[in-house]
Design a protein around this motif. Structure first.
Motif, PDB file in Angstrom:
ATOM      1  N   THR A 156       0.837  -1.200   0.000  1.00  0.00           N
ATOM      2  CA  THR A 156       0.000   0.000   0.000  1.00  0.00           C
ATOM      3  C   THR A 156       0.873   1.251   0.000  1.00  0.00           C
ATOM      4  O   THR A 156       2.020   1.221   0.434  1.00  0.00           O
ATOM      5  CB  THR A 156      -0.931   0.029   1.226  1.00  0.00           C
ATOM      6  OG1 THR A 156      -0.138  -0.023   2.419  1.00  0.00           O
ATOM      7  CG2 THR A 156      -1.894  -1.158   1.199  1.00  0.00           C
ATOM      8  N   LEU A 157       0.303   2.317  -0.509  1.00  0.00           N
ATOM      9  CA  LEU A 157       0.988   3.606  -0.522  1.00  0.00           C
ATOM     10  C   LEU A 157       0.576   4.366   0.741  1.00  0.00           C
ATOM     11  O   LEU A 157      -0.616   4.591   0.979  1.00  0.00           O
ATOM     12  CB  LEU A 157       0.608   4.389  -1.773  1.00  0.00           C
ATOM     13  CG  LEU A 157       1.459   5.601  -2.115  1.00  0.00           C
ATOM     14  CD1 LEU A 157       2.884   5.181  -2.466  1.00  0.00           C
ATOM     15  CD2 LEU A 157       0.832   6.369  -3.284  1.00  0.00           C
ATOM     16  N   GLU A 158       1.532   4.704   1.544  1.00  0.00           N
ATOM     17  CA  GLU A 158       1.239   5.378   2.798  1.00  0.00           C
ATOM     18  C   GLU A 158       0.568   6.727   2.557  1.00  0.00           C
ATOM     19  O   GLU A 158       0.791   7.383   1.533  1.00  0.00           O
ATOM     20  CB  GLU A 158       2.528   5.574   3.602  1.00  0.00           C
ATOM     21  CG  GLU A 158       3.189   4.275   4.037  1.00  0.00           C
ATOM     22  CD  GLU A 158       4.431   4.529   4.867  1.00  0.00           C
ATOM     23  OE1 GLU A 158       4.704   5.715   5.177  1.00  0.00           O
ATOM     24  OE2 GLU A 158       5.119   3.547   5.210  1.00  0.00           O
ATOM     25  N   ASP A 159      -0.268   7.121   3.529  1.00  0.00           N
ATOM     26  CA  ASP A 159      -0.962   8.406   3.414  1.00  0.00           C
ATOM     27  C   ASP A 159       0.039   9.546   3.225  1.00  0.00           C
ATOM     28  O   ASP A 159       1.025   9.654   3.961  1.00  0.00           O
ATOM     29  CB  ASP A 159      -1.792   8.663   4.675  1.00  0.00           C
ATOM     30  CG  ASP A 159      -2.971   7.720   4.815  1.00  0.00           C
ATOM     31  OD1 ASP A 159      -3.346   7.110   3.805  1.00  0.00           O
ATOM     32  OD2 ASP A 159      -3.498   7.577   5.938  1.00  0.00           O
ATOM     33  N   ILE A 211       8.464  -0.265  -8.368  1.00  0.00           N
ATOM     34  CA  ILE A 211       8.773  -1.272  -9.384  1.00  0.00           C
ATOM     35  C   ILE A 211      10.104  -1.881  -9.006  1.00  0.00           C
ATOM     36  O   ILE A 211      11.105  -1.178  -8.845  1.00  0.00           O
ATOM     37  CB  ILE A 211       8.837  -0.666 -10.798  1.00  0.00           C
ATOM     38  CG1 ILE A 211       7.483  -0.062 -11.181  1.00  0.00           C
ATOM     39  CG2 ILE A 211       9.248  -1.737 -11.810  1.00  0.00           C
ATOM     40  CD1 ILE A 211       7.486   0.641 -12.525  1.00  0.00           C
ATOM     41  N   ASP A 212      10.112  -3.190  -8.845  1.00  0.00           N
ATOM     42  CA  ASP A 212      11.318  -3.926  -8.471  1.00  0.00           C
ATOM     43  C   ASP A 212      11.584  -4.974  -9.538  1.00  0.00           C
ATOM     44  O   ASP A 212      10.994  -6.054  -9.526  1.00  0.00           O
ATOM     45  CB  ASP A 212      11.132  -4.575  -7.101  1.00  0.00           C
ATOM     46  CG  ASP A 212      12.375  -5.322  -6.623  1.00  0.00           C
ATOM     47  OD1 ASP A 212      13.424  -5.225  -7.292  1.00  0.00           O
ATOM     48  OD2 ASP A 212      12.297  -6.010  -5.582  1.00  0.00           O
ATOM     49  N   GLY A 213      12.461  -4.640 -10.504  1.00  0.00           N
ATOM     50  CA  GLY A 213      12.706  -5.560 -11.610  1.00  0.00           C
ATOM     51  C   GLY A 213      11.444  -5.743 -12.427  1.00  0.00           C
ATOM     52  O   GLY A 213      10.891  -4.786 -12.984  1.00  0.00           O
ATOM     53  N   GLN A 214      10.941  -6.987 -12.477  1.00  0.00           N
ATOM     54  CA  GLN A 214       9.712  -7.273 -13.203  1.00  0.00           C
ATOM     55  C   GLN A 214       8.562  -7.573 -12.241  1.00  0.00           C
ATOM     56  O   GLN A 214       7.700  -8.406 -12.507  1.00  0.00           O
ATOM     57  CB  GLN A 214       9.939  -8.425 -14.184  1.00  0.00           C
ATOM     58  CG  GLN A 214      10.862  -8.032 -15.333  1.00  0.00           C
ATOM     59  CD  GLN A 214      10.891  -9.060 -16.440  1.00  0.00           C
ATOM     60  OE1 GLN A 214      10.754 -10.253 -16.207  1.00  0.00           O
ATOM     61  NE2 GLN A 214      11.084  -8.593 -17.663  1.00  0.00           N
ATOM     62  N   THR A 215       8.549  -6.855 -11.137  1.00  0.00           N
ATOM     63  CA  THR A 215       7.418  -6.849 -10.216  1.00  0.00           C
ATOM     64  C   THR A 215       6.981  -5.409 -10.013  1.00  0.00           C
ATOM     65  O   THR A 215       7.795  -4.550  -9.676  1.00  0.00           O
ATOM     66  CB  THR A 215       7.782  -7.479  -8.859  1.00  0.00           C
ATOM     67  OG1 THR A 215       8.168  -8.841  -9.052  1.00  0.00           O
ATOM     68  CG2 THR A 215       6.592  -7.432  -7.909  1.00  0.00           C
ATOM     69  N   ALA A 216       5.702  -5.149 -10.247  1.00  0.00           N
ATOM     70  CA  ALA A 216       5.152  -3.803 -10.098  1.00  0.00           C
ATOM     71  C   ALA A 216       4.155  -3.800  -8.951  1.00  0.00           C
ATOM     72  O   ALA A 216       3.184  -4.566  -8.958  1.00  0.00           O
ATOM     73  CB  ALA A 216       4.477  -3.357 -11.388  1.00  0.00           C
ATOM     74  N   TYR A 217       4.413  -2.945  -7.969  1.00  0.00           N
ATOM     75  CA  TYR A 217       3.533  -2.811  -6.814  1.00  0.00           C
ATOM     76  C   TYR A 217       2.717  -1.533  -6.955  1.00  0.00           C
ATOM     77  O   TYR A 217       3.274  -0.429  -6.945  1.00  0.00           O
ATOM     78  CB  TYR A 217       4.343  -2.746  -5.523  1.00  0.00           C
ATOM     79  CG  TYR A 217       5.165  -3.975  -5.216  1.00  0.00           C
ATOM     80  CD1 TYR A 217       4.590  -5.079  -4.584  1.00  0.00           C
ATOM     81  CD2 TYR A 217       6.514  -4.033  -5.562  1.00  0.00           C
ATOM     82  CE1 TYR A 217       5.353  -6.211  -4.294  1.00  0.00           C
ATOM     83  CE2 TYR A 217       7.272  -5.151  -5.276  1.00  0.00           C
ATOM     84  CZ  TYR A 217       6.690  -6.230  -4.643  1.00  0.00           C
ATOM     85  OH  TYR A 217       7.438  -7.346  -4.366  1.00  0.00           O
ATOM     86  N   PHE A 218       1.423  -1.694  -7.111  1.00  0.00           N
ATOM     87  CA  PHE A 218       0.516  -0.566  -7.054  1.00  0.00           C
ATOM     88  C   PHE A 218      -0.210  -0.628  -5.704  1.00  0.00           C
ATOM     89  O   PHE A 218      -0.090  -1.601  -4.967  1.00  0.00           O
ATOM     90  CB  PHE A 218      -0.473  -0.616  -8.220  1.00  0.00           C
ATOM     91  CG  PHE A 218       0.144  -0.263  -9.553  1.00  0.00           C
ATOM     92  CD1 PHE A 218      -0.031   0.993 -10.116  1.00  0.00           C
ATOM     93  CD2 PHE A 218       0.916  -1.194 -10.235  1.00  0.00           C
ATOM     94  CE1 PHE A 218       0.556   1.320 -11.331  1.00  0.00           C
ATOM     95  CE2 PHE A 218       1.509  -0.878 -11.456  1.00  0.00           C
ATOM     96  CZ  PHE A 218       1.325   0.384 -12.001  1.00  0.00           C
ATOM     97  N   ASP A 219      -0.911   0.404  -5.361  1.00  0.00           N
ATOM     98  CA  ASP A 219      -1.575   0.486  -4.059  1.00  0.00           C
ATOM     99  C   ASP A 219      -2.743  -0.497  -4.003  1.00  0.00           C
ATOM    100  O   ASP A 219      -3.858  -0.181  -4.390  1.00  0.00           O
ATOM    101  CB  ASP A 219      -2.070   1.916  -3.830  1.00  0.00           C
ATOM    102  CG  ASP A 219      -2.585   2.142  -2.418  1.00  0.00           C
ATOM    103  OD1 ASP A 219      -2.426   1.248  -1.572  1.00  0.00           O
ATOM    104  OD2 ASP A 219      -3.154   3.216  -2.169  1.00  0.00           O
TER     105      ASP A 219
END
Length: 231
Positions: free
Chosen positions: A86-89, A185-193
């Protein structure tokens, strides 16, 4: 690493039992095997290590190819334990370009939410990626559709999704969409909220999405070939 897979043969298509549920959607590729000699209540045990099975039914025709795919599926399922972040407030999404997600491109078939799932992702064009997703129920009936865009916004990336019922009535209001801001984005892993996609291999993709009050739903996909699809 060896992964135990239990198989069970029915009248129409091979079925994979609950022990290996993440790859249930791909059972149709195993029809090159003959029936098990033993009763089918508990499936037919295999040990898969990327080569031939240590034990199990006789193989015929294209069964060697099927075993290779089964091994790939097993390895993919083992890697599918991806995390949702998650993206922190008050936090700002990091800088990113749409080309950073070019590895999403392709047509993917997999398993999630108890049924078969299909996803098609375009290459980056005009600073955005477009995609479509179809989710089936366990009985093969349609559950819902998605249409989405991933676009550059304010120097980062924003994932917008519209959901539709089988009759094309929308989940969101006409001028609204469900949005996921980029976390990392960590290499070929994308983290969205609340949404994660990870390229787990040359031909494999995993995803996880946070569902309010229910934790995270996970999906495991393989790159589709011509003619492949949920049945």
């Amino acid at each position: 690493m060896k992964v135990r897979i239990s198989l069970c043969y029915y009248k129409d298509l091979t079925q994979i039992d609950r022990e290996s549920e993440p790859i249930l959607g791909f059972c149709k590729v195993l029809t090159g095997f003959r029936r098990c000699a033993q009763p089918c209540q508990n499936g037919c045990p295999f040990i898969v290590d990327g080569r031939a099975p240590v034990s199990g039914p006789d193989r015929t025709g294209e069964s060697g190819m099927a075993m290779t795919l089964l091994a790939a599926l097993a390895a993919m399922a083992a890697k599918a334990d991806i995390k949702v972040r998650t993206l922190e407030d008050g936090a700002t999404s990091p800088p990113a370009k749409i080309e950073d997600l070019a590895w999403l491109e392709g047509r993917w078939i997999g398993k999630g939410l108890g049924g078969c799932a299909e996803e098609s992702v375009s290459p980056p064009v005009a600073r955005e990626i477009i995609g479509k997703f179809r989710q089936l129920n366990a009985d093969g009936t349609l559950r819902f559709y998605e249409f989405y865009t991933i676009a550059e916004k304010d120097g980062s990336l924003l994932w917008r999704i519209k959901h539709f019922n089988p009759d094309l009535t929308g989940w969101e209001d006409k001028d609204k969409s469900t949005e996921f801001r980029l976390v990392a984005i960590d290499g070929q892993t994308a983290y969205f909220d609340g949404l994660t996609y990870s390229r787990t291999g040359k031909n494999s993709l995993s995803a996880a999405v946070a569902i309010e009050g229910k934790g995270a739903a996970t999906f495991s996909f393989l790159k589709a070939k011509t003619g492949d699809g949920c049945k």
